[in-house]
Design a protein around this motif. Sequence first.
Motif, mmCIF file in Angstrom:
data_model
loop_
_atom_site.group_PDB
_atom_site.id
_atom_site.type_symbol
_atom_site.label_atom_id
_atom_site.label_comp_id
_atom_site.label_asym_id
_atom_site.label_seq_id
_atom_site.Cartn_x
_atom_site.Cartn_y
_atom_site.Cartn_z
ATOM 1 N N LEU A 1 -58.815 -52.987 -2.924
ATOM 2 C CA LEU A 1 -58.601 -54.129 -2.035
ATOM 3 C C LEU A 1 -57.237 -54.768 -2.275
ATOM 4 O O LEU A 1 -56.551 -55.170 -1.326
ATOM 5 C CB LEU A 1 -59.721 -55.156 -2.231
ATOM 6 N N ALA A 2 -56.840 -54.863 -3.554
ATOM 7 C CA ALA A 2 -55.541 -55.447 -3.859
ATOM 8 C C ALA A 2 -54.403 -54.586 -3.318
ATOM 9 O O ALA A 2 -53.430 -55.100 -2.744
ATOM 10 C CB ALA A 2 -55.402 -55.625 -5.376
ATOM 11 N N ALA A 3 -54.511 -53.267 -3.492
ATOM 12 C CA ALA A 3 -53.482 -52.372 -2.970
ATOM 13 C C ALA A 3 -53.430 -52.432 -1.448
ATOM 14 O O ALA A 3 -52.344 -52.460 -0.848
ATOM 15 C CB ALA A 3 -53.745 -50.941 -3.447
ATOM 16 N N PHE A 4 -54.589 -52.465 -0.823
ATOM 17 C CA PHE A 4 -54.631 -52.558 0.640
ATOM 18 C C PHE A 4 -53.971 -53.857 1.104
ATOM 19 O O PHE A 4 -53.195 -53.869 2.076
ATOM 20 C CB PHE A 4 -56.083 -52.488 1.123
ATOM 21 N N ALA A 5 -54.263 -54.958 0.412
ATOM 22 C CA ALA A 5 -53.671 -56.247 0.774
ATOM 23 C C ALA A 5 -52.162 -56.241 0.576
ATOM 24 O O ALA A 5 -51.427 -56.954 1.280
ATOM 25 C CB ALA A 5 -54.314 -57.360 -0.049
ATOM 26 N N MET B 1 -52.777 -44.625 6.800
ATOM 27 C CA MET B 1 -51.898 -44.331 5.669
ATOM 28 C C MET B 1 -52.122 -45.325 4.536
ATOM 29 O O MET B 1 -52.166 -44.944 3.357
ATOM 30 C CB MET B 1 -50.430 -44.363 6.110
ATOM 31 N N VAL B 2 -52.267 -46.604 4.876
ATOM 32 C CA VAL B 2 -52.515 -47.633 3.870
ATOM 33 C C VAL B 2 -53.829 -47.354 3.142
ATOM 34 O O VAL B 2 -53.924 -47.510 1.912
ATOM 35 C CB VAL B 2 -52.525 -49.024 4.520
ATOM 36 N N ALA B 3 -54.850 -46.944 3.889
ATOM 37 C CA ALA B 3 -56.146 -46.650 3.270
ATOM 38 C C ALA B 3 -56.031 -45.514 2.265
ATOM 39 O O ALA B 3 -56.586 -45.586 1.156
ATOM 40 C CB ALA B 3 -57.171 -46.303 4.354
ATOM 41 N N PHE B 4 -55.306 -44.460 2.612
ATOM 42 C CA PHE B 4 -55.132 -43.349 1.670
ATOM 43 C C PHE B 4 -54.246 -43.762 0.501
ATOM 44 O O PHE B 4 -54.504 -43.374 -0.647
ATOM 45 C CB PHE B 4 -54.551 -42.131 2.389
ATOM 46 N N LEU C 1 -47.036 -46.456 3.671
ATOM 47 C CA LEU C 1 -46.695 -47.187 4.893
ATOM 48 C C LEU C 1 -46.310 -46.275 6.042
ATOM 49 O O LEU C 1 -46.577 -46.581 7.212
ATOM 50 C CB LEU C 1 -45.507 -48.129 4.635
ATOM 51 N N ILE C 2 -45.662 -45.168 5.713
ATOM 52 C CA ILE C 2 -45.030 -44.326 6.729
ATOM 53 C C ILE C 2 -45.988 -43.231 7.168
ATOM 54 O O ILE C 2 -46.593 -42.549 6.343
ATOM 55 C CB ILE C 2 -43.728 -43.709 6.178
ATOM 56 N N THR C 3 -46.123 -43.055 8.471
ATOM 57 C CA THR C 3 -47.000 -42.007 8.996
ATOM 58 C C THR C 3 -46.317 -40.655 8.792
ATOM 59 O O THR C 3 -45.519 -40.207 9.604
ATOM 60 C CB THR C 3 -47.312 -42.241 10.484
ATOM 61 N N SER D 1 -50.621 -36.112 0.840
ATOM 62 C CA SER D 1 -50.355 -35.205 -0.282
ATOM 63 C C SER D 1 -50.524 -35.922 -1.617
ATOM 64 O O SER D 1 -51.118 -35.373 -2.561
ATOM 65 C CB SER D 1 -48.930 -34.642 -0.186
ATOM 66 N N GLY D 2 -49.992 -37.147 -1.709
ATOM 67 C CA GLY D 2 -50.123 -37.892 -2.954
ATOM 68 C C GLY D 2 -51.571 -38.127 -3.326
ATOM 69 O O GLY D 2 -51.955 -38.005 -4.502
ATOM 70 N N PHE D 3 -52.393 -38.449 -2.334
ATOM 71 C CA PHE D 3 -53.825 -38.650 -2.574
ATOM 72 C C PHE D 3 -54.474 -37.363 -3.065
ATOM 73 O O PHE D 3 -55.215 -37.360 -4.060
ATOM 74 C CB PHE D 3 -54.490 -39.123 -1.283
ATOM 75 N N ALA D 4 -54.218 -36.253 -2.379
ATOM 76 C CA ALA D 4 -54.850 -34.984 -2.739
ATOM 77 C C ALA D 4 -54.422 -34.519 -4.130
ATOM 78 O O ALA D 4 -55.251 -34.038 -4.916
ATOM 79 C CB ALA D 4 -54.515 -33.919 -1.694
ATOM 80 N N ILE D 5 -53.151 -34.649 -4.451
ATOM 81 C CA ILE D 5 -52.659 -34.207 -5.755
ATOM 82 C C ILE D 5 -53.270 -35.036 -6.880
ATOM 83 O O ILE D 5 -53.689 -34.506 -7.922
ATOM 84 C CB ILE D 5 -51.122 -34.274 -5.785
ATOM 85 N N THR D 6 -53.346 -36.350 -6.670
ATOM 86 C CA THR D 6 -53.958 -37.206 -7.692
ATOM 87 C C THR D 6 -55.429 -36.859 -7.872
ATOM 88 O O THR D 6 -55.939 -36.823 -9.005
ATOM 89 C CB THR D 6 -53.803 -38.684 -7.301
ATOM 90 N N LEU D 7 -56.120 -36.581 -6.781
ATOM 91 C CA LEU D 7 -57.525 -36.182 -6.864
ATOM 92 C C LEU D 7 -57.674 -34.869 -7.620
ATOM 93 O O LEU D 7 -58.596 -34.709 -8.440
ATOM 94 C CB LEU D 7 -58.108 -36.052 -5.458
ATOM 95 N N VAL D 8 -56.780 -33.923 -7.385
ATOM 96 C CA VAL D 8 -56.827 -32.635 -8.095
ATOM 97 C C VAL D 8 -56.772 -32.842 -9.602
ATOM 98 O O VAL D 8 -57.569 -32.260 -10.362
ATOM 99 C CB VAL D 8 -55.663 -31.740 -7.620
ATOM 100 N N TRP D 9 -55.867 -33.694 -10.067
ATOM 101 C CA TRP D 9 -55.713 -33.867 -11.509
ATOM 102 C C TRP D 9 -56.782 -34.766 -12.102
ATOM 103 O O TRP D 9 -57.142 -34.607 -13.278
ATOM 104 C CB TRP D 9 -54.301 -34.360 -11.823
ATOM 105 N N LEU D 10 -57.324 -35.666 -11.313
ATOM 106 C CA LEU D 10 -58.487 -36.433 -11.773
ATOM 107 C C LEU D 10 -59.673 -35.500 -12.011
ATOM 108 O O LEU D 10 -60.358 -35.580 -13.043
ATOM 109 C CB LEU D 10 -58.849 -37.496 -10.735
ATOM 110 N N ILE D 11 -59.922 -34.605 -11.085
ATOM 111 C CA ILE D 11 -61.016 -33.643 -11.237
ATOM 112 C C ILE D 11 -60.766 -32.740 -12.444
ATOM 113 O O ILE D 11 -61.688 -32.429 -13.211
ATOM 114 C CB ILE D 11 -61.179 -32.821 -9.947
#
Length: 444
Positions: A37-41, A114-117, A157-159, A165-175
């Motif tokens: 929520l803080a990041a989204f805000a 984009m903000v949500a991701f 911010l930017i479409t 990609s940043g979301f997917a890569i972070t998820l890969v390394w979290l897993i």
Amino acid sequence: MIEMITRLPFPGNSVFRARSSGVLQRLDALLAVALYLAAFALYAPFGLRLAQGRYLDYYNLAFDFDPYRTLRTLALSPPDAQGFKHPLILLLRAPAWLLVQSGVAPKSAAVLEMVAFGSGTVVLCFLFLRLAAAARAEALALTALFALTSTQILTSLITESYGFSGFAITLVWLIAMVRLRDPNRLSGLRVLAAVMALGVTVTNAVQPMLAELLVAWRQRGLARAIRQVIRFGMVVGAIAALLGVAIWFRELWAAVHHPVLALKEIWWQQTKGPRTDILAELKAFFGFSFVAPHYSWLMLPEGTNMRDFRQSAFALPGSIAAPAWLAFWMVGTVAGLRHHRYRWIALGLLAATAFNLLFHTHFQFRGSLFIYAAHLHFTIFALGAGLAPWLAGQSRRLRGAYVCVVLALAALIGANNLPIAAQFVSGFDQVDTPCPAPCADGLG
């Protein structure tokens, strides 16, 4: 979401005993929601301000990004499926399109996705740090630092494909972090993360393969690990191929009938223009990706005056933050590689970073490098966070000093990057550049 987070196997050492304490697990889940929520805000007002201007109507106004194309992918009709470099990105259309159907303007809808991701990437970073044995205070401070870095802000911010990609890569390394402790966990999610990484940007398929090799090597030895990676790659490739056929059926059918033309079209999509050297890459990926310099301006052949990050010219906070970040990163990387538990994930992060550095010595576009920063951003950051696991169980004074250092660095980086982001989102109210065909006029 809270229930899903609480099932993750947090480290069970004497500092937090998260495996045996449902309260601590619940608290981490609640903090993850609060961080989202803080990041989204933080990101949403910037993104919505950007949507009011003309930036999303054009190509190459900044960083050689093509925001108009991804705007079409997410929120306009007919959608742009993009191309073989982003083969499955159309599958991410649903959130923005649903907002459009609810009456939200297309630009705003795409930016909000984009903000949500981007906000989700911040949460994944926090969970990664907790699973890496960083205590809660250190993980929160480091996550605040990550959220304020320049690549993380701008790709939220930017479409463009880079936020996904940043979301997917972070998820890969979290897993991968979870599976280093128990390789039987999150098996299905690791396939989903790999398909997403590949589908958003095809070259990012390397990172899930490296993560799989890391986990299997740690558990089974190198020979068996190679066989497991081959099987994993075949499964991911088969799923991606089926999805690709569903999306690209007409184009594939046309390619079967005109194979030479199809090969030419793929060949023509190679990057062009002069290439930089490895020092310029290091400066962009390890420096500008975290601490934004003043904009450099480049007049493109088509008449666009493009802004980019190319010169080490910083505002006062950035001139302090840039060398401080590099010193912090070097200490953290050495510490992480020497830590008995963190070194395995650090080796994987280092391999992914090295691959992308080598890859982008060749794969560049007319000297623009910041355009690729999201593909290395999390792996570099996670290496730099390697001192935090050492501090688990240390004195409160030592841990408090580390948290103060991280927060001071975050404050400096934020003081530098947030004004640059504010300048960026308000800098495109008037643009004297020919609009691409078709033009995105009137989309709001």
